[in-house]
Design a protein around this motif. Sequence first.
Motif, PDB file in Angstrom:
ATOM      1  N   TRP A  32       1.900 -11.678  -9.889  1.00  0.00           N
ATOM      2  CA  TRP A  32       1.778 -10.222  -9.773  1.00  0.00           C
ATOM      3  C   TRP A  32       2.816  -9.699  -8.786  1.00  0.00           C
ATOM      4  O   TRP A  32       2.983 -10.266  -7.709  1.00  0.00           O
ATOM      5  CB  TRP A  32       0.380  -9.827  -9.284  1.00  0.00           C
ATOM      6  CG  TRP A  32      -0.643  -9.818 -10.371  1.00  0.00           C
ATOM      7  CD1 TRP A  32      -1.501 -10.835 -10.711  1.00  0.00           C
ATOM      8  CD2 TRP A  32      -0.930  -8.745 -11.254  1.00  0.00           C
ATOM      9  NE1 TRP A  32      -2.291 -10.448 -11.757  1.00  0.00           N
ATOM     10  CE2 TRP A  32      -1.971  -9.162 -12.108  1.00  0.00           C
ATOM     11  CE3 TRP A  32      -0.398  -7.454 -11.416  1.00  0.00           C
ATOM     12  CZ2 TRP A  32      -2.490  -8.342 -13.113  1.00  0.00           C
ATOM     13  CZ3 TRP A  32      -0.915  -6.636 -12.392  1.00  0.00           C
ATOM     14  CH2 TRP A  32      -1.952  -7.079 -13.241  1.00  0.00           C
ATOM     15  N   GLN A  33       3.493  -8.648  -9.190  1.00  0.00           N
ATOM     16  CA  GLN A  33       4.435  -7.970  -8.313  1.00  0.00           C
ATOM     17  C   GLN A  33       3.818  -6.646  -7.869  1.00  0.00           C
ATOM     18  O   GLN A  33       3.365  -5.858  -8.697  1.00  0.00           O
ATOM     19  CB  GLN A  33       5.758  -7.704  -9.016  1.00  0.00           C
ATOM     20  CG  GLN A  33       6.750  -6.907  -8.189  1.00  0.00           C
ATOM     21  CD  GLN A  33       8.077  -6.724  -8.899  1.00  0.00           C
ATOM     22  OE1 GLN A  33       8.689  -7.706  -9.353  1.00  0.00           O
ATOM     23  NE2 GLN A  33       8.538  -5.492  -9.028  1.00  0.00           N
ATOM     24  N   PHE A  34       3.834  -6.401  -6.572  1.00  0.00           N
ATOM     25  CA  PHE A  34       3.295  -5.153  -6.007  1.00  0.00           C
ATOM     26  C   PHE A  34       4.416  -4.406  -5.300  1.00  0.00           C
ATOM     27  O   PHE A  34       5.150  -4.979  -4.490  1.00  0.00           O
ATOM     28  CB  PHE A  34       2.164  -5.456  -5.031  1.00  0.00           C
ATOM     29  CG  PHE A  34       1.039  -6.264  -5.625  1.00  0.00           C
ATOM     30  CD1 PHE A  34       0.395  -5.838  -6.780  1.00  0.00           C
ATOM     31  CD2 PHE A  34       0.638  -7.459  -5.067  1.00  0.00           C
ATOM     32  CE1 PHE A  34      -0.628  -6.578  -7.357  1.00  0.00           C
ATOM     33  CE2 PHE A  34      -0.392  -8.210  -5.613  1.00  0.00           C
ATOM     34  CZ  PHE A  34      -1.033  -7.761  -6.764  1.00  0.00           C
ATOM     35  N   GLY A  35       4.517  -3.119  -5.599  1.00  0.00           N
ATOM     36  CA  GLY A  35       5.557  -2.317  -4.982  1.00  0.00           C
ATOM     37  C   GLY A  35       6.800  -2.227  -5.848  1.00  0.00           C
ATOM     38  O   GLY A  35       6.936  -2.861  -6.876  1.00  0.00           O
ATOM     39  N   ASP A  45       0.815  -1.215   0.000  1.00  0.00           N
ATOM     40  CA  ASP A  45       0.000   0.000   0.000  1.00  0.00           C
ATOM     41  C   ASP A  45       0.853   1.270   0.000  1.00  0.00           C
ATOM     42  O   ASP A  45       0.432   2.300  -0.518  1.00  0.00           O
ATOM     43  CB  ASP A  45      -0.922  -0.002   1.222  1.00  0.00           C
ATOM     44  CG  ASP A  45      -1.791   1.241   1.299  1.00  0.00           C
ATOM     45  OD1 ASP A  45      -2.816   1.288   0.592  1.00  0.00           O
ATOM     46  OD2 ASP A  45      -1.430   2.167   2.058  1.00  0.00           O
ATOM     47  N   ASP A  46       2.057   1.193   0.541  1.00  0.00           N
ATOM     48  CA  ASP A  46       2.901   2.379   0.630  1.00  0.00           C
ATOM     49  C   ASP A  46       3.474   2.810  -0.713  1.00  0.00           C
ATOM     50  O   ASP A  46       3.931   3.948  -0.854  1.00  0.00           O
ATOM     51  CB  ASP A  46       4.049   2.147   1.623  1.00  0.00           C
ATOM     52  CG  ASP A  46       4.821   0.856   1.341  1.00  0.00           C
ATOM     53  OD1 ASP A  46       4.403   0.088   0.457  1.00  0.00           O
ATOM     54  OD2 ASP A  46       5.830   0.629   2.019  1.00  0.00           O
ATOM     55  N   SER A  47       3.446   1.920  -1.715  1.00  0.00           N
ATOM     56  CA  SER A  47       3.999   2.294  -3.028  1.00  0.00           C
ATOM     57  C   SER A  47       2.977   2.218  -4.160  1.00  0.00           C
ATOM     58  O   SER A  47       3.091   2.937  -5.150  1.00  0.00           O
ATOM     59  CB  SER A  47       5.204   1.417  -3.367  1.00  0.00           C
ATOM     60  OG  SER A  47       4.863   0.055  -3.273  1.00  0.00           O
ATOM     61  N   ARG A  48       2.002   1.335  -4.037  1.00  0.00           N
ATOM     62  CA  ARG A  48       0.871   1.253  -4.970  1.00  0.00           C
ATOM     63  C   ARG A  48       1.292   1.144  -6.436  1.00  0.00           C
ATOM     64  O   ARG A  48       0.867   1.922  -7.284  1.00  0.00           O
ATOM     65  CB  ARG A  48      -0.085   2.434  -4.767  1.00  0.00           C
ATOM     66  CG  ARG A  48      -0.718   2.434  -3.376  1.00  0.00           C
ATOM     67  CD  ARG A  48      -1.934   3.323  -3.284  1.00  0.00           C
ATOM     68  NE  ARG A  48      -2.650   3.090  -2.031  1.00  0.00           N
ATOM     69  CZ  ARG A  48      -3.911   3.430  -1.815  1.00  0.00           C
ATOM     70  NH1 ARG A  48      -4.602   4.024  -2.783  1.00  0.00           N
ATOM     71  NH2 ARG A  48      -4.498   3.180  -0.665  1.00  0.00           N
TER      72      ARG A  48
END
Length: 258
Positions: free
Chosen positions: A255-258, A233-236
């Motif tokens: 899926w890669q998040f951040g 959530d800190d980078s979205r």
Amino acid sequence: MLPSFFIAHGAPLLAIENNEYTQFLNQLGQTLPRPKAIILFSAHWESTMQKVSDVDTYDTIYDFGGFDPELYRIKYPAQGDQQISKEIKDLFTENGVTFEVETKRGLDHGAWVVLRLLYPNADIPVISMSVNQNLKPEEQYKIGKSLSALRANDILIIGSGGTVHNLRAVKWADNEVDQWALEFDDWLAHHLKNWDLDSLFKYDSLAPNAEYAVPRYGKEHFIPIFYALGAADDSRKAALLHRSFRYGNLSHSVWQFG
């Protein structure tokens, strides 16, 4: 800072197959910075209360039947990490997430199939986590978000499941991909890339063919994506690293998040 990931674990046979998807996961494990530890939310560990493992050495759970005997000889004796477990418990307490500690449960195939493909030597500590399909997506996201700070400490957070996972619809001989599965997965990709939480949290009413891709009896495979999403959530930022299908509609997505 390490990203978080949603990784499909597919059918148990992935553990002994050599194909496009297993090769991708092997390569991903080699190219990522080596994590200090791995936190993994598995679709195959359901609990109405959030569980946090605190295990010295994990047993290997064979939570499936009728497959190649070779699968039942696989061991993945990963170690736990008491300090990381404590950090998770502290963060949950700070963020109002109720939880229980689990000291005996081994790693189910939703965990060890993925981990073995990424890190075959079982030499990275693992903290196994349960999922709860009775929670709202917003609440699952919040649980992941509460752990986001750990990514800055070289801890890898993974949600293991499947974006399209309807065992009543699979065709055990590989076929062309069903259009309904593609339409759902394309909708999901669009809204993930835009970090459109309002739509994602209402996927069951907004996404085309959601009732087939995420049947009401089987939401547990889809929801790990919200835990992994919340952890970034800190980078979205969201990127689809791999997508393929088996058996007509069973998705293999990373899926890669951040």
